[in-house]
Design a protein around this motif. Structure first.
Motif, PDB file in Angstrom:
ATOM      1  N   ILE A 140       0.709  -1.361  -0.232  1.00  0.00           N
ATOM      2  CA  ILE A 140      -0.005  -0.041   0.137  1.00  0.00           C
ATOM      3  C   ILE A 140       0.919   1.139   0.147  1.00  0.00           C
ATOM      4  CG2 ILE A 140      -1.763   1.361   1.473  1.00  0.00           C
ATOM      5  CD1 ILE A 140      -2.798  -1.119   2.427  1.00  0.00           C
ATOM      6  N   ALA A 141       1.921   1.066   0.827  1.00  0.00           N
ATOM      7  CA  ALA A 141       2.616   2.322   0.970  1.00  0.00           C
ATOM      8  C   ALA A 141       3.406   2.738  -0.205  1.00  0.00           C
ATOM      9  CB  ALA A 141       3.836   2.058   2.129  1.00  0.00           C
ATOM     10  N   GLN A 142       4.054   1.666  -0.948  1.00  0.00           N
ATOM     11  CA  GLN A 142       4.627   1.771  -2.459  1.00  0.00           C
ATOM     12  C   GLN A 142       3.616   2.270  -3.231  1.00  0.00           C
ATOM     13  OE1 GLN A 142       6.277  -2.165  -2.801  1.00  0.00           O
ATOM     14  NE2 GLN A 142       8.256  -1.471  -1.980  1.00  0.00           N
ATOM     15  N   LYS A 143       2.465   1.981  -3.524  1.00  0.00           N
ATOM     16  CA  LYS A 143       1.211   2.376  -4.266  1.00  0.00           C
ATOM     17  C   LYS A 143       1.018   3.915  -4.024  1.00  0.00           C
ATOM     18  CE  LYS A 143      -1.230  -1.818  -5.450  1.00  0.00           C
ATOM     19  NZ  LYS A 143      -2.447  -2.586  -5.308  1.00  0.00           N
ATOM     20  N   LEU A 144       0.960   4.197  -2.873  1.00  0.00           N
ATOM     21  CA  LEU A 144       0.690   5.553  -2.221  1.00  0.00           C
ATOM     22  C   LEU A 144       1.963   6.480  -2.788  1.00  0.00           C
ATOM     23  CD1 LEU A 144      -1.215   7.525  -0.924  1.00  0.00           C
ATOM     24  CD2 LEU A 144       0.072   6.855   1.267  1.00  0.00           C
TER      25      LEU A 144
ATOM     26  N   LEU B 274      14.619   7.655   1.510  1.00  0.00           N
ATOM     27  CA  LEU B 274      12.878   7.672   2.027  1.00  0.00           C
ATOM     28  C   LEU B 274      12.424   6.116   1.686  1.00  0.00           C
ATOM     29  CD1 LEU B 274      10.387  10.186   2.083  1.00  0.00           C
ATOM     30  CD2 LEU B 274       9.696   7.901   0.975  1.00  0.00           C
ATOM     31  N   MET B 275      12.814   5.762   0.509  1.00  0.00           N
ATOM     32  CA  MET B 275      12.271   4.412  -0.113  1.00  0.00           C
ATOM     33  C   MET B 275      13.126   3.265   0.751  1.00  0.00           C
ATOM     34  SD  MET B 275       9.701   5.236  -2.181  1.00  0.00           S
ATOM     35  CE  MET B 275       9.498   3.682  -2.580  1.00  0.00           C
TER      36      MET B 275
ATOM     37  N   SER C 239       5.035   8.615   9.244  1.00  0.00           N
ATOM     38  CA  SER C 239       3.570   8.926   9.281  1.00  0.00           C
ATOM     39  C   SER C 239       3.140   8.378   7.937  1.00  0.00           C
ATOM     40  CB  SER C 239       3.735  10.608   9.054  1.00  0.00           C
ATOM     41  OG  SER C 239       4.141  11.185  10.085  1.00  0.00           O
ATOM     42  N   ILE C 240       3.481   8.038   6.749  1.00  0.00           N
ATOM     43  CA  ILE C 240       3.033   7.329   5.966  1.00  0.00           C
ATOM     44  C   ILE C 240       2.873   5.861   6.254  1.00  0.00           C
ATOM     45  CG2 ILE C 240       3.928   6.330   3.657  1.00  0.00           C
ATOM     46  CD1 ILE C 240       5.457   8.603   2.925  1.00  0.00           C
ATOM     47  N   ILE C 241       3.891   5.309   7.141  1.00  0.00           N
ATOM     48  CA  ILE C 241       3.814   3.951   7.589  1.00  0.00           C
ATOM     49  C   ILE C 241       2.383   3.679   8.404  1.00  0.00           C
ATOM     50  CG2 ILE C 241       4.662   2.148   9.107  1.00  0.00           C
ATOM     51  CD1 ILE C 241       7.392   2.789   8.106  1.00  0.00           C
ATOM     52  N   LYS C 242       2.245   4.721   9.261  1.00  0.00           N
ATOM     53  CA  LYS C 242       1.087   4.742  10.245  1.00  0.00           C
ATOM     54  C   LYS C 242      -0.016   4.934   9.512  1.00  0.00           C
ATOM     55  CE  LYS C 242      -0.498   6.787  14.418  1.00  0.00           C
ATOM     56  NZ  LYS C 242      -0.928   5.452  15.376  1.00  0.00           N
TER      57      LYS C 242
ATOM     58  N   CYS D  59      -0.576   4.030   6.085  1.00  0.00           N
ATOM     59  CA  CYS D  59      -0.724   2.914   5.587  1.00  0.00           C
ATOM     60  C   CYS D  59      -1.225   1.516   6.478  1.00  0.00           C
ATOM     61  CB  CYS D  59       0.417   2.650   4.750  1.00  0.00           C
ATOM     62  SG  CYS D  59       0.586   3.774   3.513  1.00  0.00           S
ATOM     63  N   ASP D  60      -0.860   1.555   7.436  1.00  0.00           N
ATOM     64  CA  ASP D  60      -1.171   0.525   8.559  1.00  0.00           C
ATOM     65  C   ASP D  60      -2.738   0.719   8.687  1.00  0.00           C
ATOM     66  OD1 ASP D  60      -0.368  -1.597  10.538  1.00  0.00           O
ATOM     67  OD2 ASP D  60      -1.364  -0.105  12.055  1.00  0.00           O
ATOM     68  N   ALA D  61      -3.489   1.835   8.905  1.00  0.00           N
ATOM     69  CA  ALA D  61      -4.557   1.921   8.924  1.00  0.00           C
ATOM     70  C   ALA D  61      -5.418   1.589   7.740  1.00  0.00           C
ATOM     71  CB  ALA D  61      -4.918   3.461   9.387  1.00  0.00           C
ATOM     72  N   LEU D  62      -5.067   1.407   6.525  1.00  0.00           N
ATOM     73  CA  LEU D  62      -5.556   0.946   5.475  1.00  0.00           C
ATOM     74  C   LEU D  62      -5.189  -0.592   5.357  1.00  0.00           C
ATOM     75  CD1 LEU D  62      -4.349   3.824   2.787  1.00  0.00           C
ATOM     76  CD2 LEU D  62      -6.487   3.504   3.890  1.00  0.00           C
ATOM     77  N   ALA D  63      -4.474  -1.023   6.339  1.00  0.00           N
ATOM     78  CA  ALA D  63      -4.288  -2.603   6.273  1.00  0.00           C
ATOM     79  C   ALA D  63      -4.909  -3.014   7.456  1.00  0.00           C
ATOM     80  CB  ALA D  63      -2.695  -2.944   6.103  1.00  0.00           C
ATOM     81  N   ILE D  64      -5.764  -2.818   8.034  1.00  0.00           N
ATOM     82  CA  ILE D  64      -6.245  -2.979   9.386  1.00  0.00           C
ATOM     83  C   ILE D  64      -6.718  -4.233   9.451  1.00  0.00           C
ATOM     84  CG2 ILE D  64      -8.384  -1.786   9.146  1.00  0.00           C
ATOM     85  CD1 ILE D  64      -6.055  -2.047  12.167  1.00  0.00           C
ATOM     86  N   THR D  65      -7.608  -4.774   8.280  1.00  0.00           N
ATOM     87  CA  THR D  65      -7.994  -6.073   8.532  1.00  0.00           C
ATOM     88  C   THR D  65      -7.241  -7.236   7.999  1.00  0.00           C
ATOM     89  OG1 THR D  65      -9.055  -6.061   6.512  1.00  0.00           O
ATOM     90  CG2 THR D  65     -10.310  -5.384   8.088  1.00  0.00           C
ATOM     91  N   ARG D  66      -6.093  -6.859   7.360  1.00  0.00           N
ATOM     92  CA  ARG D  66      -5.189  -7.834   6.762  1.00  0.00           C
ATOM     93  C   ARG D  66      -5.757  -8.473   5.594  1.00  0.00           C
ATOM     94  NH1 ARG D  66      -2.815  -4.766   9.745  1.00  0.00           N
ATOM     95  NH2 ARG D  66      -1.368  -5.371  11.334  1.00  0.00           N
ATOM     96  N   VAL D  67      -7.149  -8.507   5.210  1.00  0.00           N
ATOM     97  CA  VAL D  67      -7.634  -9.591   3.976  1.00  0.00           C
ATOM     98  C   VAL D  67      -8.137  -8.665   3.149  1.00  0.00           C
ATOM     99  CG1 VAL D  67      -8.126 -11.199   5.404  1.00  0.00           C
ATOM    100  CG2 VAL D  67      -9.815  -9.515   5.371  1.00  0.00           C
TER     101      VAL D  67
END
Length: 512
Positions: free
Chosen positions: A340-344, A360-361, A442-445, A447-455
Motif C-alpha cells: 500500500i505504501a509503495q502504491k501511495l 526515503l524508499m 507518518s506514511i507507515i502509520k 498505511c497501517d490503517a489501510l491494512a487493518i483487516t489484513r484481508v
C-alpha cells in the motif's frame, strides 16, 4: 526446520578458552544458549623451548572435560573445536593434540595463521555494512590483520604477538618506558607489511580486548545506546581509553566499569596496538564487530548446508527479516502495509505532491517491515516496546545512527512520543534526516490503517484534484468499513507529509 539445530564451538586461545553453544532457527539465525569462558592463559605454560608443558596440557584437558560435561546436557548436532596461536606456536603441537584427543576423545582442529584471519574476516563481511577495510583480531599470543575489498581478503598476516606477549615483553615496569618500547616494536612489525598503508578506510576489530575497550569508552562518554556492534571510535577516543588504562593501577582497572577483571593487566598493550594500526593506515574510523572467529566458524559450517544463509550481500536486509522472525512479526500485515505504501508514494510522486528520495524508499521498506514490532511484548504499548527492542539490539549491517533511525520509524505513533524517544539522542541526526524519518513514520502509520483487516486489499489508489482541493480515492475488494474508520482517524499523518488537507473517498470494487 533446519538439520542443524544446536552447535557447540570450542575455542582454544592463548589467553582464554571458551565454549559457546548456539541454537539455530529455521532461518539459520543463531542465539547463544550457553557461553562459558575461562581465562586459562595457556601461553604462560610455554617453556623456553616453546613446548607446552605437561602442566599446560593437563590444564587444557581439565577444561575440555568440564566443557564436555556441559555439552552433555544438550542435543548437539555438531561440535566445532579449534585451537589457535598458543598450540600453533608450540613445538610439541602434534603431541599436545594427540594427548588431548586420547584423554577426552575430542579432536581439535589447529587453525593456520591464514585460516584464523580468514574466519574472523568471514564473520565481519557477513555482519557489517563494510565492503572494504582492515580487520584486526588480537588474541593472547598473535594478532591477525587483513585487508579486504568486496568481501574478499586481498592481504593478511598473523603477527607473532598478542596482549599476553606484549605485556610480558614490555609492561612489567615503568609505564612510559613500556609504551615507548612497545610502540617501537609494534610499528616495526607493521612496517614489514607494505600493504598496511594509508587508505582512509575503517578498521574493524573483533575479539575480547576490542569489546572491552568499546565498553569502557561507552561508559566514559555516557553513551545512551546499548551494544558495541558497529560502535565507532576515533583516534582521539582510542587515545582517551589508553590514557585512562595507563593512569590506573591493575587493582583500579579491575574495578573499572566495562572492563573484565581478567583483562585488567593486559588491556593497555591491546589499546596501544590499535592506536599504532590506526596511525599506519591513516584510518577513517575504528569500528567494533561483536562477531568474530567463533561466529565465522559457525557461519561457514551453516553455509555448507545452506550456501546462501550468510553472504556479504544483503546483510542489512537479512538482519531486518531475522529480527522480525525473532519477535514473531506479522509478516502478512507487513507485506500488505509495504504494498500500500509503495502504491501511495508512487501516486503522490506522479501527481507532484511528493518527491521521494532513495533514502526515503529504503527507510520505508525496513520501517514498514518492523512497524510496531513490540506487539510481541505487549499490544497496548507496542510503540514503546518497539523502540526499546530495536535500539537495544545488536543489528548486523546497521550503524548506530541507522539503528536509531529504524527504531524511530518502527515505533512511530505521534510527534510527542517521537520527541520523547529522541530526547537522549539529541545531536545524533540532522534536522533534515529527522524530517525524513517522521515522514516515513507518518506514511507507515497511515498505511497501517489501510491494512487493518489484513484481508481487504487495495485495488487502486488515485489522487484527484478539483477546486475544493485534493482527494485520495481508494477502491477495495471488500466493504472498507473498518479501513474507513481507522484511516479517517489517521488521515492527519498523510496531511503532515503533504503539508495539505486531503479528503478520503472509499469504494468497493463492483462484483466483489
Amino acid at each position: 526446520m533446519t538439520k542443524l539445530n544446536q552447535v557447540a564451538v570450542v575455542d582454544i586461545g592463548s589467553n582464554t578458552v571458551r565454549l559457546v553453544i548456539y541454537q539455530l532457527t529455521a532461518r539459520y539465525d543463531f542465539h547463544e544458549l550457553q557461553n562459558v569462558k575461562l581465562p586459562v592463559r595457556l601461553y604462560q605454560y610455554l617453556d623456553e623451548d616453546k613446548n607446552l608443558s605437561a602442566t599446560g596440557i593437563d590444564k587444557l584437558i581439565e577444561v575440555i572435560r568440564l566443557f564436555q560435561k556441559v555439552m552433555a546436557h544438550y542435543q548437539l548436532d555438531d561440535i566445532i573445536a579449534t585451537a589457535t596461536a598458543v598450540i600453533r606456536q608450540a613445538q610439541n603441537q602434534e603431541a599436545v593434540l594427540q594427548q588431548v584427543q586420547e584423554a577426552t576423545g575430542l579432536a581439535l582442529r589447529l587453525l593456520s595463521d591464514e585460516e584464523e584471519a580468514s574466519y574472523g574476516q568471514y564473520a565481519i563481511a557477513r555482519s557489517t555494512q563494510f565492503n572494504e577495510g582492515y580487520t584486526v583480531d588480537m588474541g593472547g599470543g598473535s594478532t591477525e590483520i587483513t585487508y579486504f575489498k568486496n568481501g574478499v581478503i586481498k592481504n593478511s598476516h598473523s603477527f607473532p604477538f598478542g596482549v599476553v606477549t606484549l605485556t610480558e615483553l614490555f609492561y612489567q615496569g615503568d609505564a612510559k618506558k613500556a609504551e615507548a618500547k612497545a610502540r617501537a616494536y609494534i610499528m616495526a612489525q607493521f612496517e614489514k607489511m607494505k600493504w598496511l598503508k594509508p587508505r582512509k578506510l575503517p578498521i574493524i576489530a573483533i575479539g575480547g580486548s576490542s569489546r572491552n575497550i568499546a565498553s569502557v569508552h561507552q561508559r566514559m562518554t555516557d553513551y545512551p545506546m546499548s551494544g558495541i556492534h558497529e560502535y565507532e571510535m576515533t583516534r582521539q577516543d582510542l587515545q582517551a581509553t589508553y590514557d585512562l588504562f595507563c593512569k590506573l593501577t591493575v587493582a583500579e582497572k579491575q574495578e573499572l566499569d566495562g572492563l573484565s577483571r581478567d583483562r585488567a593487566d593486559i588491556i593497555a598493550p591491546a589499546n596501544l596496538t590499535y592506536l599504532c594500526l590506526y596511525e599506519i593506515t591513516k584510518a577513517e574510523k575504528f569500528v567494533f564487530c561483536y562477531r568474530g572467529l567463533r561466529e565465522g566458524l559457525l557461519m561457514a559450517r551453516i553455509n555448507q548446508e545452506a550456501p546462501h544463509a550468510y553472504t556479504p550481500n544483503n546483510v542489512q536486509k537479512n538482519t531486518i527479516i531475522r529480527l522480525a522472525d525473532l519477535y514473531l512479526a506479522d509478516t502478512i500485515g507487513a507485506s500488505q502495509r509495504l504494498t500500500i505504501a509503495q502504491k501511495l508514494v508512487a501516486e503522490l510522486e506522479r501527481t507532484g505532491l511528493l518527491y521521494p528520495t532513495r533514502k526515503l524508499m529504503a527507510y520505508l521498506e525496513s520501517g514498514t517491515y518492523l512497524y510496531h514490532l513490540g506487539a510481541y511484548v505487549e499490544q497496548e504499548e507496542s510503540s514503546m516496546h518497539s523502540f526499546y527492542l530495536i535500539i537495544n539490539s545488536n543489528l548486523s549491517g546497521i550503524s548506530h545512527k541507522e539503528r536509531l533511525s529504524l527504531a524511530l520509524m518502527a515505533s512511530y505513533k505521534n510527534k510527542s512520543l517521537f520527541n520523547q524517544f529522541l530526547d537522549q539522542y539529541r545531536g545524533w541526526l540532522e534536522d533534515e534526516e529527522l524530517q525524513v524519518i517522521r515522514e516515513v513514520g507518518s506514511i507507515i502509520k497511515f498505511c497501517d490503517a489501510l491494512a487493518i483487516t489484513r484481508v481487504n486489499e487495495v485495488q487502486q489508489l488515485q489522487i484527484l484534484k478539483n477546486e475544493k482541493g485534493y482527494t485520495l480515492a481508494i477502491s477495495w475488494t471488500y466493504n472498507p468499513l473498518a479501513e474507513y474508520y481507522r484511516a479517517t482517524r489517521q488521515k492527519k499523518n498523510l496531511e503532515y507529509v503533504l503539508g495539505k488537507k486531503i479528503r478520503l473517498a472509499f469504494r468497493q470494487e463492483e462484483g466483489q
